[in-house]
Design a protein around this motif. Structure first.
Motif, short mmCIF file in Angstrom:
data_model
loop_
_atom_site.label_atom_id
_atom_site.label_comp_id
_atom_site.label_asym_id
_atom_site.label_seq_id
_atom_site.Cartn_x
_atom_site.Cartn_y
_atom_site.Cartn_z
N LEU A 289 0.86 -1.17 0.00
CA LEU A 289 0.00 0.00 0.00
C LEU A 289 0.90 1.23 0.00
O LEU A 289 1.61 1.50 0.97
CB LEU A 289 -0.93 0.00 1.21
CG LEU A 289 -2.10 -0.98 1.16
CD1 LEU A 289 -3.09 -0.69 2.29
CD2 LEU A 289 -2.82 -0.94 -0.18
N ASP A 290 0.86 1.95 -1.10
CA ASP A 290 1.75 3.09 -1.30
C ASP A 290 1.03 4.40 -1.00
O ASP A 290 -0.14 4.57 -1.35
CB ASP A 290 2.25 3.10 -2.75
CG ASP A 290 2.91 4.41 -3.13
OD1 ASP A 290 3.98 4.70 -2.57
OD2 ASP A 290 2.34 5.14 -3.97
N HIS A 291 1.73 5.33 -0.35
CA HIS A 291 1.24 6.70 -0.20
C HIS A 291 1.54 7.44 -1.51
O HIS A 291 2.71 7.60 -1.88
CB HIS A 291 1.93 7.41 0.97
CG HIS A 291 1.50 6.92 2.31
ND1 HIS A 291 2.00 5.76 2.88
CD2 HIS A 291 0.61 7.43 3.21
CE1 HIS A 291 1.46 5.58 4.07
NE2 HIS A 291 0.61 6.57 4.30
N THR A 292 0.49 7.86 -2.22
CA THR A 292 0.70 8.56 -3.48
C THR A 292 1.57 9.80 -3.26
O THR A 292 2.55 10.03 -3.98
CB THR A 292 -0.65 8.95 -4.11
OG1 THR A 292 -1.48 7.78 -4.20
CG2 THR A 292 -0.46 9.51 -5.50
N LEU A 293 1.21 10.62 -2.28
CA LEU A 293 2.10 11.67 -1.80
C LEU A 293 2.86 11.07 -0.63
O LEU A 293 2.26 10.70 0.38
CB LEU A 293 1.33 12.91 -1.37
CG LEU A 293 2.16 14.03 -0.73
CD1 LEU A 293 3.23 14.54 -1.69
CD2 LEU A 293 1.26 15.16 -0.26
N ASP A 294 4.17 10.96 -0.75
CA ASP A 294 4.97 10.20 0.22
C ASP A 294 4.71 10.65 1.65
O ASP A 294 4.53 11.83 1.94
CB ASP A 294 6.46 10.38 -0.09
CG ASP A 294 6.83 9.77 -1.43
OD1 ASP A 294 5.97 9.13 -2.03
OD2 ASP A 294 7.98 9.96 -1.86
N TRP A 295 4.69 9.66 2.53
CA TRP A 295 4.51 9.92 3.95
C TRP A 295 5.58 10.88 4.47
O TRP A 295 5.29 11.77 5.27
CB TRP A 295 4.56 8.59 4.70
CG TRP A 295 4.69 8.70 6.18
CD1 TRP A 295 5.82 8.60 6.94
CD2 TRP A 295 3.62 8.93 7.11
NE1 TRP A 295 5.54 8.75 8.26
CE2 TRP A 295 4.19 8.96 8.41
CE3 TRP A 295 2.25 9.12 6.97
CZ2 TRP A 295 3.43 9.15 9.55
CZ3 TRP A 295 1.49 9.31 8.12
CH2 TRP A 295 2.08 9.34 9.38
N LEU A 296 6.79 10.72 4.02
CA LEU A 296 7.88 11.57 4.50
C LEU A 296 7.71 13.03 4.08
O LEU A 296 8.30 13.93 4.68
CB LEU A 296 9.23 11.05 4.00
CG LEU A 296 9.66 9.68 4.52
CD1 LEU A 296 10.98 9.26 3.90
CD2 LEU A 296 9.77 9.69 6.05
#
Length: 631
Positions: free
Chosen positions: A496-503
């Motif tokens: 499950l990928d964060h489209t806008l990165d978590w970082l």
């Protein structure tokens, strides 16, 4: 030849592509392939007309069986190849003209057209054209395997008897094929096997191979997973492992593939610095527990294709459920997907085995009911086929037949809210009644939630690094498979990928999560790859390639399959023993295949002659389904 390149210009395909910027090079690539598709349509149009023509006349001989020989002589083809090409031309230009028109426009390539032609060959013309009308719009964008599955499901919905007859005819040809390949290595394959035991056999081989692979890694030998699977497959067929418990098989094969080095005479086996350090039970092994966190890796970074669920062969003995049942669990994934109406016996709509293909309705029901220890999920859709949510159910009332093998697998049942509202659990028995009651209760609970609790917009997990179970299930159910264009890897085993990165401040919400397989997840995060991803609307993903091309992946929908259409001239009723492969001796009009598995013209002619004599002498009436399909 100049072609429209899609950027407001006309591109000369004879220009050197290396002299163009990425945007025009990409447009030229698309234009070149469209030109090939158009040229294919022209090629088959000329072939069909030329083979039917005669010297000095424009008259065309449409029904001349010798017509393909003109192409055979012109191009040095065999008679079989010439006949196949001639028949393909007839199919796309006359029987299914929508395919030829799509090729003329450059939208459809020849391999995809061939999938449709071969799959629909045994349907009548009206049925086949109905399937093409439902499938053709999506055909150019689907991978070949996904197109074949969609075509088979649509065809099986149009003519359920065709689907059952095709399966029975194939299972009647079931065989094991072995040979020495061109490389000198051996090949052994089981062909046209019944689906149920084939799935179980494959799942067992994969589960054992995963455990052996992990144990061999722990001993310092990193073998290709395919090599391990092939070794497990061959060894399971040998007498010394027949009937052996899974733990015994894993331990034996691990010793064969990655034998432990003999203990050093200067160091005892219990010495902390001995040769067994770093093994399956060591702190650096895959079962090192909390020490894994010191490597700076998220546990979800384990690739499901490369890292099995069972960490080592010792895990077989450490798993309480495995110890109790003696069975290794199969890999996680969707075991079968089918409609609730089919499960309840209201229709015989086809189901799907992700990664394998379509399954007849009867087969899909059997697969679902034979997995009492699997996780059951009702995927809820609205009347337009848009995904709503996942309803968790546990319909199995008797787990006496559970072996534990399927406890990591999922049975997906698709339904609409309107259907659930219309069902009466009291009118059903056993697990069906339990399933209906639980699904209706889950639907009522879903409706009682406030709009803010909708997982698509809920911020309950927004500040968490990883989503909790409900949001996790929702996103995987919404996406179904990896969201990279053309990728069909299941969302169940994807990241499950964060489209806008978590970082960079991305939130853990439905509109910022998407399923990506490990390869495409890494591609997205690789700064040197040039790929970027946005999610302008929950479930709608837009990829931008290094060349600047934009690729949109729309949310998965549950498409409504067409209603059955009776074949012209009438069909036939599937007999009571439809699930039992028929005997060749009982149907002598079925043509025999040669050693290469092909149906020759001579075999067809012989079968037709036998059928004709049987009709005259014995009064037998073969149906249009009695001959083996040509696949």
């Amino acid at each position: 030849m100049p072609q429209a390149c899609g950027v407001g210009e006309v591109l000369d395909l004879d220009v050197d592509p290396d002299s163009l910027p990425g945007e025009l090079a990409h447009a030229g690539m698309v234009a070149a392939f469209r030109a090939v598709n158009h040229a294919g349509w022209q090629r088959y149009r000329w072939l069909l007309s030329a083979c039917r023509s005669g010297a000095g006349t424009t008259t065309r001989r449409v029904d001349d069986p010798r017509a393909p020989q003109a192409a055979a002589a012109a191009f040095g083809w065999s008679s079989a190849m010439a006949s196949a090409r001639y028949d393909f031309a007839h199919q796309i230009l006359e029987r299914l003209p929508a395919l030829g028109e799509a090729m003329r426009q450059g939208r459809l390539d020849e391999p995809r057209a061939a999938i449709l032609v071969s799959t629909l060959r045994d349907l009548d013309d009206e049925q086949a054209r109905l399937v093409v009308s439902r499938v053709l719009g999506r055909a150019p964008e689907l991978p070949h395997g996904a197109l074949a599955t969609l075509t088979e499901k649509t065809a099986a919905s149009v003519d359920e008897d065709w689907a059952e007859a095709r399966r029975r005819a194939a299972e009647a040809r079931a065989r094991v094929v072995a040979r020495i390949g061109p490389s000198g290595a051996a090949e052994i394959s089981g062909l046209d096997l019944p689906v149920d035991p084939a799935l179980e056999a494959h799942g067992h081989v994969v589960a054992l191979a995963d455990a052996v692979h992990a144990a061999a890694r722990a001993r310092g030998r990193d073998l290709p997973l395919g090599v391990v699977q092939s070794h497990v497959f061959v060894r399971l067929l040998q007498h010394d492992l027949l009937g052996a418990a899974d733990a015994t098989v894993v331990e034996t094969l691990t010793d064969e593939l990655a034998p432990e080095p003999p203990d050093s005479p200067d160091v005892g086996p219990d010495d902390a610095d001995g040769p067994r350090d770093g093994g399956p039970e060591g702190p650096d092994g895959p079962r090192g527990g909390p020490d894994n966190a010191t490597r700076g890796e998220d546990p979800r970074d384990l690739d499901p294709e490369d890292q099995p669920d069972v960490g080592s062969h010792s895990a077989v003995a450490d798993d309480p459920h495995t110890c109790m049942t003696g069975a290794l669990p199969f890999r996680s994934g969707v075991a079968v997907r089918l409609a609730l109406t089919t499960l309840l016996g209201r229709d015989r709509r086809p189901g799907e085995i992700p990664g394998w293909g379509s399954a007849t309705g009867d087969t899909a029901c059997r697969l679902a009911r034979r997995r009492p220890d699997a996780s059951w999920r009702v995927h809820l859709y609205d009347a337009a086929g848009q995904f709503v949510d996942v309803l968790m159910v546990h319909p199995t009332t008797d787990r006496g037949g559970a072996t534990g093998r399927h406890r990591r697998q999922v049975v997906e049942v698709t339904a609409t809210a309107g259907l659930l509202d219309s069902l009466d659990a009291a009118a059903h028995l056993g697990t069906d009644a339990v399933l209906i009651r639980q699904a209706q209760a889950a639907l009522a609970e879903l409706r009682a939630r406030s709009p803010e609790d909708d997982p698509e917009v809920s911020t309950a997990d927004a500040r968490r690094r990883l989503p909790r179970a409900r949001l996790d299930r929702y996103v995987r159910g919404r996406d179904r498979c990896c969201r990279f264009p053309g990728c069909t890897r299941s969302a169940i085993s994807a990241d499950l990928d964060h489209t806008l990165d978590w970082l960079y401040g991305g939130l853990t919400v439905g509109g910022n999560l998407g399923a990506l397989c490990r390869y495409h997840h890494r591609l997205k995060h690789d700064a040197d790859s040039g790929w970027s991803l946005t999610q302008p609307h929950p479930g709608r993903f837009e990829w931008i390639s290094p060349q600047g091309a934009r690729h949109t992946v729309e949310p998965e929908t549950e498409l409504e399959l067409p209603e059955p259409l009776a074949p012209a001239g009438g069909g036939f009723s599937v007999p009571a023993d439809a699930l039992v492969p028929f005997s060749r001796a009982a149907e002598p009009w079925a043509p025999r295949r040669n050693r290469a598995g092909h149906l020759t013209d001579a075999a067809r002619a012989t079968a037709e002659d036998v059928a004709r004599r049987l009709r005259i002498v014995e009064g037998m009436r073969p149906t249009r389904y009695d001959t083996d399909p040509d696949f």
